[in-house]
Design a protein around this motif. Structure first.
Motif, mmCIF file in Angstrom:
data_model
loop_
_atom_site.group_PDB
_atom_site.id
_atom_site.type_symbol
_atom_site.label_atom_id
_atom_site.label_comp_id
_atom_site.label_asym_id
_atom_site.label_seq_id
_atom_site.Cartn_x
_atom_site.Cartn_y
_atom_site.Cartn_z
ATOM 1 N N SER A 55 0.837 -1.400 -0.177
ATOM 2 C CA SER A 55 -0.191 -0.147 0.069
ATOM 3 C C SER A 55 0.956 1.021 0.141
ATOM 4 C CB SER A 55 -0.691 0.047 1.286
ATOM 5 O OG SER A 55 -0.239 0.179 2.425
ATOM 6 N N ARG A 56 1.984 1.524 0.486
ATOM 7 C CA ARG A 56 2.804 2.369 0.851
ATOM 8 C C ARG A 56 3.579 2.918 -0.387
ATOM 9 N NH1 ARG A 56 6.874 0.474 5.490
ATOM 10 N NH2 ARG A 56 6.895 -1.013 4.133
ATOM 11 N N GLU A 57 3.959 1.776 -1.302
ATOM 12 C CA GLU A 57 4.842 1.783 -2.767
ATOM 13 C C GLU A 57 3.601 2.101 -3.387
ATOM 14 O OE1 GLU A 57 7.947 -1.420 -2.582
ATOM 15 O OE2 GLU A 57 6.093 -1.819 -3.498
ATOM 16 N N ARG A 58 2.255 1.732 -3.675
ATOM 17 C CA ARG A 58 0.887 2.296 -5.090
ATOM 18 C C ARG A 58 0.585 3.738 -4.209
ATOM 19 N NH1 ARG A 58 -2.492 -0.090 -8.157
ATOM 20 N NH2 ARG A 58 -4.110 0.906 -8.377
ATOM 21 N N HIS A 59 0.002 3.758 -2.882
ATOM 22 C CA HIS A 59 0.319 5.728 -2.513
ATOM 23 C C HIS A 59 1.232 6.039 -2.930
ATOM 24 C CE1 HIS A 59 -1.366 9.181 -0.660
ATOM 25 N NE2 HIS A 59 0.184 9.264 -0.111
ATOM 26 N N ALA A 60 2.592 6.137 -2.742
ATOM 27 C CA ALA A 60 3.741 6.187 -3.429
ATOM 28 C C ALA A 60 3.391 7.204 -5.161
ATOM 29 C CB ALA A 60 5.091 6.725 -2.866
ATOM 30 N N GLY A 61 3.570 5.544 -5.281
ATOM 31 C CA GLY A 61 3.637 5.811 -7.293
ATOM 32 C C GLY A 61 2.409 6.633 -7.916
ATOM 33 N N LEU A 62 0.891 6.893 -7.325
ATOM 34 C CA LEU A 62 -0.177 6.989 -7.703
ATOM 35 C C LEU A 62 0.273 8.913 -7.562
ATOM 36 C CD1 LEU A 62 -2.671 4.772 -6.541
ATOM 37 C CD2 LEU A 62 -2.236 5.037 -8.530
ATOM 38 N N ALA A 63 0.619 9.426 -6.445
ATOM 39 C CA ALA A 63 1.439 10.525 -5.836
ATOM 40 C C ALA A 63 1.226 10.930 -6.983
ATOM 41 C CB ALA A 63 0.766 10.617 -4.158
ATOM 42 N N ALA A 64 3.020 10.331 -7.336
ATOM 43 C CA ALA A 64 3.687 10.754 -8.241
ATOM 44 C C ALA A 64 3.311 11.076 -9.276
ATOM 45 C CB ALA A 64 4.592 10.315 -8.537
ATOM 46 N N LEU A 65 2.217 10.109 -9.742
ATOM 47 C CA LEU A 65 2.326 10.343 -11.337
ATOM 48 C C LEU A 65 0.845 11.027 -11.089
ATOM 49 C CD1 LEU A 65 1.183 6.385 -11.721
ATOM 50 C CD2 LEU A 65 2.352 7.668 -12.806
ATOM 51 N N GLU A 66 -0.148 11.327 -9.907
ATOM 52 C CA GLU A 66 -1.094 12.386 -9.311
ATOM 53 C C GLU A 66 -0.629 13.370 -10.248
ATOM 54 O OE1 GLU A 66 -4.737 13.842 -7.043
ATOM 55 O OE2 GLU A 66 -2.810 12.657 -6.334
ATOM 56 N N ARG A 67 0.878 14.108 -9.774
ATOM 57 C CA ARG A 67 1.850 15.468 -9.841
ATOM 58 C C ARG A 67 1.937 15.384 -11.137
ATOM 59 N NH1 ARG A 67 3.940 13.213 -4.795
ATOM 60 N NH2 ARG A 67 5.814 12.338 -6.122
ATOM 61 N N ALA A 68 2.485 14.439 -11.624
ATOM 62 C CA ALA A 68 2.763 14.426 -13.566
ATOM 63 C C ALA A 68 1.633 15.000 -14.483
ATOM 64 C CB ALA A 68 3.346 12.972 -14.361
ATOM 65 N N LEU A 69 0.050 14.464 -13.731
ATOM 66 C CA LEU A 69 -0.914 14.408 -14.517
ATOM 67 C C LEU A 69 -1.203 16.419 -14.753
ATOM 68 C CD1 LEU A 69 -2.775 11.082 -13.976
ATOM 69 C CD2 LEU A 69 -2.021 12.331 -16.274
ATOM 70 N N GLU A 70 -1.007 16.292 -12.988
ATOM 71 C CA GLU A 70 -0.994 17.904 -12.987
ATOM 72 C C GLU A 70 -0.494 19.415 -13.676
ATOM 73 O OE1 GLU A 70 -0.821 18.317 -9.087
ATOM 74 O OE2 GLU A 70 -3.035 17.209 -8.371
ATOM 75 N N ARG A 71 0.695 18.704 -13.924
ATOM 76 C CA ARG A 71 1.959 19.632 -14.376
ATOM 77 C C ARG A 71 1.460 19.923 -15.907
ATOM 78 N NH1 ARG A 71 5.655 17.074 -11.132
ATOM 79 N NH2 ARG A 71 5.788 15.396 -12.399
ATOM 80 N N LEU A 72 0.109 18.008 -16.006
ATOM 81 C CA LEU A 72 1.101 18.642 -17.912
ATOM 82 C C LEU A 72 -0.557 19.247 -17.884
ATOM 83 C CD1 LEU A 72 1.020 16.865 -20.345
ATOM 84 C CD2 LEU A 72 -0.853 15.383 -19.880
#
Length: 218
Positions: free
Chosen positions: A201-218
């Motif tokens: 769950s920690r790894e999955r949350h970290a990955g999803l959070a980073a992807l959210e930031r990348a999508l927001e920058r786009l």
């Protein structure tokens, strides 16, 4: 190891038994014996695809999405394709992005002798070392990309034993590995996608959070 019959796996995934057999043939589910699959591999498919069983993008498109989110050129796609893909990306959630890009590689998990891990890292595009920038502690596990045709040779050379709960994940892709290496070294998007597929769950949350930031920058 927990096991499920093909029928039980189909019920959990919300698909037909024929589709389960197709997932086995593609390497997404691990078949232990005739009509029996590893339950952990079923859990991993659910983690990647979510509750809805939509179609993933073709491998070049999936890597195109990674490149766009990483701020890199997408030389293998035309201008109109890139524009359409960019538009689609703006409408996705992180979990949807994970599901759409799942065909970028086929992940196979192995157990390995600890002494072989450093040599293995040198042969692959290792993304597991990006844990610190994503807020995770360093890990002894290995996660990385290899050329599709080299997967078995790499596994044999390092005496890897296929194991859904092993500490090594090799992701076999037909994308030019030089391109994958550039994408992995210039941004955390590749590593974030890998982590977002984790059952931890920690790894999955970290990955999803980073992807959210990348999508927001786009």
């Amino acid at each position: 190891m927990s096991l499920l019959t093909v029928g039980e796996a189909a019920e959990r995934l919300g698909v037909s038994t024929r589709q389960v057999q197709h997932l086995v043939a593609q390497g997404h589910l691990r078949q232990i014996a005739r009509g029996v699959v590893d339950e952990t591999s079923v859990d991993r498919v659910l983690a990647v695809r979510g509750a809805r069983q939509g179609r993933g993008w073709a491998e070049p498109t999936a890597w195109g999405a990674v490149a766009i989110l990483s701020g890199n050129a997408v030389e293998w796609m035309g201008a109109s394709q890139r524009s359409r893909l960019r538009t689609q990306l703006r409408g996705l959630s992180p979990a949807q992005l994970v599901a759409r890009t799942r065909n970028r590689a086929t992940a196979v998990r192995y157990a390995a002798h600890p002494a072989s891990l450093s040599r293995l890292r040198a042969e692959i595009v290792d993304t597991s070392q990006a844990s610190a920038p994503l807020g995770l502690a360093a890990t002894a596990s290995v996660d990385g990309y290899v050329e599709l045709g080299e997967l078995d040779a790499v596994a044999d050379r390092h005496r890897l034993v296929q194991d859904e709960e092993g500490q090594v994940t090799l992701r076999a892709t037909s994308m030019d590995l030089a391109v994958v290496r550039v994408l992995a070294e210039t941004a955390v998007t590749v590593a974030a996608l890998d982590l977002a597929e984790s059952l931890d769950s920690r790894e999955r949350h970290a990955g999803l959070a980073a992807l959210e930031r990348a999508l927001e920058r786009l």
